[in-house]
Scaffold this motif. Sequence first.
Motif, short mmCIF file in Angstrom:
data_model
loop_
_atom_site.label_atom_id
_atom_site.label_comp_id
_atom_site.label_asym_id
_atom_site.label_seq_id
_atom_site.Cartn_x
_atom_site.Cartn_y
_atom_site.Cartn_z
N ALA A 123 0.83 -1.21 0.00
CA ALA A 123 0.00 0.00 0.00
C ALA A 123 0.86 1.25 0.00
CB ALA A 123 -0.92 -0.01 1.21
N LEU A 124 1.92 1.24 0.80
CA LEU A 124 2.81 2.41 0.86
C LEU A 124 3.52 2.64 -0.47
CD1 LEU A 124 4.35 1.90 4.42
CD2 LEU A 124 2.64 3.60 3.75
N LYS A 125 3.95 1.56 -1.11
CA LYS A 125 4.62 1.70 -2.40
C LYS A 125 3.65 2.11 -3.50
CE LYS A 125 8.31 -1.57 -1.27
NZ LYS A 125 8.89 -2.92 -1.51
N ALA A 126 2.39 1.70 -3.37
CA ALA A 126 1.40 2.14 -4.35
C ALA A 126 1.16 3.64 -4.22
CB ALA A 126 0.09 1.37 -4.14
N LEU A 127 1.20 4.14 -2.98
CA LEU A 127 1.03 5.57 -2.76
C LEU A 127 2.25 6.36 -3.21
CD1 LEU A 127 -0.62 5.65 0.79
CD2 LEU A 127 -1.68 6.40 -1.34
N ARG A 128 3.44 5.85 -2.86
CA ARG A 128 4.69 6.54 -3.16
C ARG A 128 5.69 5.51 -3.68
NH1 ARG A 128 1.30 9.59 -2.34
NH2 ARG A 128 1.23 11.41 -0.94
N PRO A 129 5.73 5.30 -5.00
CA PRO A 129 6.59 4.25 -5.57
C PRO A 129 8.06 4.36 -5.19
CG PRO A 129 5.02 5.04 -7.20
CD PRO A 129 4.89 5.95 -6.02
N GLY A 130 8.53 5.56 -4.89
CA GLY A 130 9.94 5.72 -4.55
C GLY A 130 10.26 5.50 -3.08
N LEU A 131 9.26 5.18 -2.27
CA LEU A 131 9.46 5.02 -0.84
C LEU A 131 10.15 3.68 -0.56
CD1 LEU A 131 8.67 6.74 1.68
CD2 LEU A 131 6.67 5.26 1.92
N ASP A 132 11.26 3.73 0.17
CA ASP A 132 12.03 2.53 0.48
C ASP A 132 11.52 1.92 1.78
OD1 ASP A 132 13.86 0.51 0.84
OD2 ASP A 132 15.57 1.82 1.22
N VAL A 133 10.55 1.02 1.65
CA VAL A 133 10.00 0.31 2.81
C VAL A 133 10.08 -1.18 2.54
CG1 VAL A 133 8.48 2.12 3.69
CG2 VAL A 133 7.68 0.61 1.89
N ARG A 134 10.47 -1.93 3.56
CA ARG A 134 10.57 -3.39 3.38
C ARG A 134 10.39 -4.09 4.72
NH1 ARG A 134 16.73 -3.16 1.41
NH2 ARG A 134 15.87 -1.24 0.52
N ALA A 135 9.80 -5.28 4.66
CA ALA A 135 9.63 -6.11 5.85
C ALA A 135 10.89 -6.92 6.10
CB ALA A 135 8.42 -7.03 5.68
N THR A 136 11.19 -7.16 7.37
CA THR A 136 12.38 -7.91 7.75
C THR A 136 12.00 -9.31 8.22
OG1 THR A 136 12.36 -7.33 10.10
CG2 THR A 136 13.33 -5.71 8.57
N GLU A 137 13.03 -10.12 8.46
CA GLU A 137 12.78 -11.47 8.97
C GLU A 137 12.24 -11.44 10.40
OE1 GLU A 137 12.92 -14.36 7.27
OE2 GLU A 137 13.17 -12.99 5.57
N ARG A 138 12.42 -10.33 11.09
CA ARG A 138 11.85 -10.18 12.43
C ARG A 138 10.43 -9.65 12.38
NH1 ARG A 138 14.66 -10.02 16.94
NH2 ARG A 138 13.23 -8.45 17.74
N PHE A 139 9.90 -9.50 11.18
CA PHE A 139 8.53 -9.03 10.95
C PHE A 139 8.35 -7.57 11.37
CE2 PHE A 139 8.26 -13.63 11.77
CZ PHE A 139 7.82 -14.04 10.51
N ASP A 140 9.45 -6.78 11.27
CA ASP A 140 9.36 -5.33 11.38
C ASP A 140 9.26 -4.77 9.97
OD1 ASP A 140 9.77 -5.48 14.17
OD2 ASP A 140 11.94 -5.45 13.89
N ILE A 141 8.93 -3.50 9.86
CA ILE A 141 9.03 -2.79 8.58
C ILE A 141 10.02 -1.65 8.77
CG2 ILE A 141 7.84 -1.41 6.85
CD1 ILE A 141 5.30 -2.94 7.43
N LEU A 142 11.01 -1.60 7.89
CA LEU A 142 12.05 -0.57 7.96
C LEU A 142 11.86 0.46 6.87
CD1 LEU A 142 15.31 -2.63 8.66
CD2 LEU A 142 13.71 -1.62 10.31
N LEU A 143 12.20 1.68 7.20
CA LEU A 143 12.19 2.79 6.25
C LEU A 143 13.64 3.13 5.93
CD1 LEU A 143 10.62 5.08 4.75
CD2 LEU A 143 10.83 6.43 6.85
N GLY A 144 13.97 3.12 4.66
CA GLY A 144 15.33 3.43 4.25
C GLY A 144 16.34 2.41 4.72
N GLY A 145 15.88 1.20 4.99
CA GLY A 145 16.78 0.13 5.40
C GLY A 145 17.30 0.25 6.82
N ARG A 146 16.87 1.27 7.57
CA ARG A 146 17.42 1.50 8.91
C ARG A 146 16.37 1.79 9.97
NH1 ARG A 146 21.19 6.58 10.93
NH2 ARG A 146 21.38 5.89 13.11
N TYR A 147 15.42 2.65 9.67
CA TYR A 147 14.51 3.15 10.70
C TYR A 147 13.25 2.28 10.78
CZ TYR A 147 17.45 7.29 10.63
OH TYR A 147 18.52 8.13 10.71
N LYS A 148 12.96 1.86 11.99
CA LYS A 148 11.78 1.03 12.22
C LYS A 148 10.53 1.90 12.21
CE LYS A 148 10.00 -2.36 15.57
NZ LYS A 148 10.33 -3.11 16.81
#
Length: 372
Positions: A133-158
Amino acid sequence: MLSRGGCVVQRGLCSSVSAVLQHSAGSGLILQSLSTDVYQNLALEDWIHDAADLQDRGVLLMWRSRGAVVVGRHQNPWQEADLPVMRDRGVPLARRRSGGGTVFHDLGNINFTFFTSKKNYDRHRNLGVVTGALKALRPGLDVRATERFDILLGGRYKISGTAAKLGRTSAYHHCTLLCSADRRLLSAVLKPTSQGIKSNATPSVPSPVQNLLDQDPSLDSETIQNAVADQYNSEFGFRGPVRQVDPSDELMFPGISRLTLDLQTWDWRFGRTPPFSLQTSLQLRDRASQTLTKATVTMEIKSGIIERCDLDVPSDWLPGPLCEELGSMLVGGRFCPSQTAAVSAALLRSSSQSPAVLTRLQNLCENVAALM
């Protein structure tokens, strides 16, 4: 009925969510809570998990709460939160029925709860709904889920943490999403009340956090909730509208008031803490002479009740029997400042010690209460 973006919002259409569930077999249901009370929203989660037949349907609940700290089922609030600061600022403590770590809630934090049958429980897929949903709103937004089931912004910020409850046949997975939370208050309250606690309680894992608003000021909570609702329907092949519900409505959710009250009790929020011990030093000050001394407090607490209390104070500061009496009076009582204050007041009233000694005793009592 309102249409926002691609999302249809229905208001006032459900006299009973049970009736809606009966007519939604094999499909999805999206609910949006109208309450901002953390206890009501947590009770709504419990109600849906316990009352809904989730074997052939999915339910997404979206909700926000006013400022609160929520600890996991198996956590120690004295290790996780600065309770004196919370009391000063009017921030309540809640304990949820799922595991996981401690989170800060306010209206800038969105909560998504995914309900399914136990066999269809899939946290990765649920987090994919949020990141999608976040990527659909802002395709350039760097958000990803981790193996710990967190979501990080920019690969660093939870920006999102996860917890779950698995029942015999049903399950739910809920996650937070930091949109525009008060990070200053978050930092102030997510600190331990006391040092020197030893416990087998589940510890939280500190992480650097950031708001989505820091990256894109146009990402408000309503836009994000609508996008997640659309993505949920798309991911699971549903076409359900967003139904707004009031979790204080007993006609809609029979028995929910009792669930809400249960979550507010001291016995649930604090008394369900796993057993722990506390050993720490106190710095005591004589208010007349301004001289300082150190004391040691050793306690054992079970179910929130003090089972042992040793107060090691230099005898030239306070008479040993007086410290022993205070420790004895605290045993059997709750590990909480109000009860400690009541015990202290009773001892101060009944003691025949000099005013100087009583002043020092009061200082000791205040320092002990501050540990709670």
